[in-house]
Design a protein around this motif. Structure first.
Motif, PDB file in Angstrom:
ATOM      1  N   GLU A  90      76.447   1.159   6.620  1.00  0.00           N
ATOM      2  CA  GLU A  90      77.738   1.759   6.240  1.00  0.00           C
ATOM      3  C   GLU A  90      78.592   2.023   7.486  1.00  0.00           C
ATOM      4  N   ALA A  91      77.954   2.531   8.557  1.00  0.00           N
ATOM      5  CA  ALA A  91      78.694   2.875   9.774  1.00  0.00           C
ATOM      6  C   ALA A  91      79.030   1.640  10.616  1.00  0.00           C
ATOM      7  N   HIS A  92      78.158   0.615  10.549  1.00  0.00           N
ATOM      8  CA  HIS A  92      78.347  -0.578  11.391  1.00  0.00           C
ATOM      9  C   HIS A  92      78.198  -1.838  10.528  1.00  0.00           C
ATOM     10  N   PRO A  93      79.192  -2.132   9.690  1.00  0.00           N
ATOM     11  CA  PRO A  93      79.045  -3.230   8.714  1.00  0.00           C
ATOM     12  C   PRO A  93      78.881  -4.615   9.330  1.00  0.00           C
ATOM     13  N   THR A  94      79.333  -4.805  10.568  1.00  0.00           N
ATOM     14  CA  THR A  94      79.198  -6.146  11.157  1.00  0.00           C
ATOM     15  C   THR A  94      78.237  -6.166  12.344  1.00  0.00           C
ATOM     16  N   LEU A  95      77.345  -5.171  12.414  1.00  0.00           N
ATOM     17  CA  LEU A  95      76.229  -5.244  13.354  1.00  0.00           C
ATOM     18  C   LEU A  95      74.989  -5.692  12.585  1.00  0.00           C
ATOM     19  N   ILE A  96      74.028  -6.279  13.289  1.00  0.00           N
ATOM     20  CA  ILE A  96      72.816  -6.805  12.643  1.00  0.00           C
ATOM     21  C   ILE A  96      71.765  -5.699  12.622  1.00  0.00           C
ATOM     22  N   ILE A  97      71.624  -5.057  11.470  1.00  0.00           N
ATOM     23  CA  ILE A  97      70.657  -3.959  11.309  1.00  0.00           C
ATOM     24  C   ILE A  97      69.268  -4.564  11.103  1.00  0.00           C
ATOM     25  N   ALA A 133      66.192   1.682  18.392  1.00  0.00           N
ATOM     26  CA  ALA A 133      66.219   2.423  19.663  1.00  0.00           C
ATOM     27  C   ALA A 133      66.641   1.524  20.822  1.00  0.00           C
ATOM     28  N   ASP A 134      66.286   0.220  20.761  1.00  0.00           N
ATOM     29  CA  ASP A 134      66.615  -0.707  21.844  1.00  0.00           C
ATOM     30  C   ASP A 134      68.018  -1.303  21.711  1.00  0.00           C
ATOM     31  N   HIS A 135      68.675  -1.031  20.578  1.00  0.00           N
ATOM     32  CA  HIS A 135      70.003  -1.609  20.343  1.00  0.00           C
ATOM     33  C   HIS A 135      71.063  -0.794  21.088  1.00  0.00           C
ATOM     34  N   PRO A 136      71.965  -1.454  21.824  1.00  0.00           N
ATOM     35  CA  PRO A 136      72.932  -0.712  22.648  1.00  0.00           C
ATOM     36  C   PRO A 136      73.892   0.188  21.875  1.00  0.00           C
ATOM     37  N   THR A 137      74.148  -0.103  20.591  1.00  0.00           N
ATOM     38  CA  THR A 137      75.075   0.714  19.793  1.00  0.00           C
ATOM     39  C   THR A 137      74.339   1.586  18.783  1.00  0.00           C
ATOM     40  N   LEU A 138      73.437   0.991  18.015  1.00  0.00           N
ATOM     41  CA  LEU A 138      72.749   1.726  16.942  1.00  0.00           C
ATOM     42  C   LEU A 138      71.952   2.910  17.471  1.00  0.00           C
ATOM     43  N   LYS A 323      96.645  -2.182  11.462  1.00  0.00           N
ATOM     44  CA  LYS A 323      95.330  -1.524  11.401  1.00  0.00           C
ATOM     45  C   LYS A 323      94.235  -2.522  11.037  1.00  0.00           C
ATOM     46  N   LEU A 324      94.560  -3.408  10.077  1.00  0.00           N
ATOM     47  CA  LEU A 324      93.567  -4.408   9.647  1.00  0.00           C
ATOM     48  C   LEU A 324      93.277  -5.421  10.752  1.00  0.00           C
ATOM     49  N   GLU A 325      94.309  -5.767  11.528  1.00  0.00           N
ATOM     50  CA  GLU A 325      94.080  -6.689  12.659  1.00  0.00           C
ATOM     51  C   GLU A 325      93.123  -6.073  13.671  1.00  0.00           C
ATOM     52  N   ASP A 326      93.310  -4.777  13.932  1.00  0.00           N
ATOM     53  CA  ASP A 326      92.385  -4.070  14.839  1.00  0.00           C
ATOM     54  C   ASP A 326      90.967  -4.063  14.267  1.00  0.00           C
ATOM     55  N   LYS A 327      90.899  -3.835  12.942  1.00  0.00           N
ATOM     56  CA  LYS A 327      89.590  -3.776  12.273  1.00  0.00           C
ATOM     57  C   LYS A 327      88.876  -5.123  12.356  1.00  0.00           C
ATOM     58  N   VAL A 328      89.633  -6.209  12.133  1.00  0.00           N
ATOM     59  CA  VAL A 328      89.054  -7.563  12.206  1.00  0.00           C
ATOM     60  C   VAL A 328      88.583  -7.856  13.625  1.00  0.00           C
ATOM     61  N   GLU A 329      89.411  -7.472  14.612  1.00  0.00           N
ATOM     62  CA  GLU A 329      89.033  -7.729  16.003  1.00  0.00           C
ATOM     63  C   GLU A 329      87.763  -6.973  16.375  1.00  0.00           C
ATOM     64  N   CYS A 330      87.667  -5.706  15.946  1.00  0.00           N
ATOM     65  CA  CYS A 330      86.457  -4.906  16.210  1.00  0.00           C
ATOM     66  C   CYS A 330      85.236  -5.543  15.546  1.00  0.00           C
ATOM     67  N   ALA A 331      85.414  -5.972  14.277  1.00  0.00           N
ATOM     68  CA  ALA A 331      84.311  -6.597  13.531  1.00  0.00           C
ATOM     69  C   ALA A 331      83.870  -7.882  14.225  1.00  0.00           C
ATOM     70  N   ASN A 332      84.839  -8.687  14.652  1.00  0.00           N
ATOM     71  CA  ASN A 332      84.513  -9.951  15.318  1.00  0.00           C
ATOM     72  C   ASN A 332      83.763  -9.724  16.628  1.00  0.00           C
ATOM     73  N   ASN A 333      84.259  -8.781  17.426  1.00  0.00           N
ATOM     74  CA  ASN A 333      83.634  -8.511  18.723  1.00  0.00           C
ATOM     75  C   ASN A 333      82.223  -7.961  18.559  1.00  0.00           C
ATOM     76  N   ALA A 334      82.057  -7.060  17.574  1.00  0.00           N
ATOM     77  CA  ALA A 334      80.732  -6.469  17.323  1.00  0.00           C
ATOM     78  C   ALA A 334      79.736  -7.550  16.928  1.00  0.00           C
ATOM     79  N   LEU A 335      80.163  -8.424  16.011  1.00  0.00           N
ATOM     80  CA  LEU A 335      79.259  -9.472  15.519  1.00  0.00           C
ATOM     81  C   LEU A 335      78.959 -10.496  16.612  1.00  0.00           C
ATOM     82  N   LYS A 336      79.978 -10.856  17.404  1.00  0.00           N
ATOM     83  CA  LYS A 336      79.765 -11.839  18.477  1.00  0.00           C
ATOM     84  C   LYS A 336      78.714 -11.343  19.468  1.00  0.00           C
ATOM     85  N   ALA A 337      78.853 -10.087  19.899  1.00  0.00           N
ATOM     86  CA  ALA A 337      77.911  -9.519  20.874  1.00  0.00           C
ATOM     87  C   ALA A 337      76.508  -9.419  20.264  1.00  0.00           C
ATOM     88  N   ASP A 338      76.437  -8.972  19.014  1.00  0.00           N
ATOM     89  CA  ASP A 338      75.139  -8.801  18.361  1.00  0.00           C
ATOM     90  C   ASP A 338      74.493 -10.151  18.065  1.00  0.00           C
TER      91      ASP A 338
END
Length: 367
Positions: A90-97, A133-138, A323-338
């Protein structure tokens, strides 16, 4: 398949022994300085009038400043782990849990609440928490900290503070509405490639999982047959004086093969089957993450289309689109790094798992 592996770069000068291969890989991914150590152990059965369940002890040791103490000990049941996973999604929808082991197990494999099942689940829960615990964000998620530190009644109270029914309904309606709109028009090429990769990966890892289970089943049947044949040759030797020594030798040989096969089965069930199944679950999680990224993109696309078709409310729409453009950019960056991190971990896990299986097979045939 080189598009999946990208690690088949063994040169002719490399030592052939799997042992030396394993030694070479062990130092590739040295862990960084860690400040959070978690252990899941001591399973305990609880029987009530309503249900029977298992709790596990979760011990946390840390040197982080945001924790009030350096050591915590709490007990958690499987439902608590499920709650944590849902809060992270819920908090990180585009990170790999990381995946959790399934609540239910396949019939015929192992009985629920058997020692084997409980130990397999304990290991999976231990891995789940340590991957977070080893994940840089989670690792810095507030719900994760509460899961590790709160007593049972505190955790129960915290769970009740979740979003209200109407809020949850709103999220569900939005998700469904955006998922039925059809394909995403402006999806970047990188995410289309990710999607194609995961479809191929999912297909191949599921096949590997099935093959590994079939190998294990055949090994078990072979082992059970050998267990019967050893004593038969020993009994036979008692009534055949002329060939008694030979028959006893065969019985001893079968016994050694039996022990070697048992060791090999343990290697498969501890090292191969859990890793393959974990990545079967990971493939489902990643497909879900990619869909959620597409939903955010779809929401932006629909607003842009709506703005193009409307002459009024342009200021309001422009603000929403920003706001949605910012949201998409955040989602893209989070997923790319993960994605890069997950791919590297996956290749490392697969490499060490298969070299480990090769090493065990060599020992087995030598014995």
């Amino acid at each position: 398949d080189t598009s999946l592996a990208e690690v088949n770069s063994f040169s002719s000068s490399m030592p052939i022994s799997p042992s030396s291969m394993i030694n070479q890989y062990k130092f590739e991914d040295e862990p960084e300085l860690r400040d959070l150590f978690i252990t899941v152990d001591d399973p305990e059965s609880h029987i009530t009038a309503i249900e029977t369940f298992i709790t596990y002890r979760v011990v946390t040791k840390t040197s982080r400043g945001e924790f009030d103490s350096s050591e915590y000990e709490v007990r958690r049941r499987y439902q608590d782990f499920l709650w944590l996973k849902s809060k992270l999604e819920e908090a990180h929808p585009t990170l790999i849990i990381p995946p959790l082991p399934e609540k239910f197990i396949m019939k015929g494999m192992v009985e629920r609440f058997s020692d084997e099942f409980i130990e397999t689940r304990r290991k999976a829960l231990h891995k789940f928490l340590n991957r977070i615990a080893d994940h840089p964000t989670l690792t810095f998620n507030e719900d994760f900290k509460i899961f590790l530190t709160a007593q049972a009644w505190e955790l129960s109270s915290h769970k009740k503070q979740g979003p209200g029914l109407l809020s949850r309904m709103g999220q569900t309606v939005r998700a469904v509405a955006s998922s039925v709109r059809g394909g995403v028009k402006n999806r970047p090429e990188m995410f289309t490639e990710m999607n194609d990769y995961m479809e191929t990966f999912s297909q191949k890892i599921n096949i590997l999982d099935k093959i590994a289970h079939r190998i294990y089943k055949e090994e078990r049947e072979y082992f059970n047959e050998m267990k019967e044949y050893g004593p038969i040759h020993t009994l036979w030797s008692a009534s055949e004086e002329d060939i008694a020594d030979s028959l006893k030798g065969v019985a001893s040989c079968i016994d050694k093969c039996c022990k070697a096969t048992e060791k090999r089965m343990a290697g498969l069930s501890e090292n191969l089957l859990p890793i393959l199944h974990e990545y079967v679950l990971y493939s489902e999680i990643l497909m879900g993450v990619l869909k959620r990224r597409d939903q955010i993109q779809g929401e932006l696309d629909s607003k842009v289309d709506a703005l193009a078709n409307k002459k009024t409310e342009k200021d309001l729409f422009s603000e929403e689109i920003g706001k949605l453009e910012d949201k998409v950019e955040c989602a893209n960056n989070a997923l790319k790094a993960d994605w890069d991190r997950w791919k590297q971990n996956m290749q490392c896990d697969m490499r060490s798992t298969f070299t480990n299986v090769a090493e065990n097979n060599l020992h087995y045939y030598e014995e």
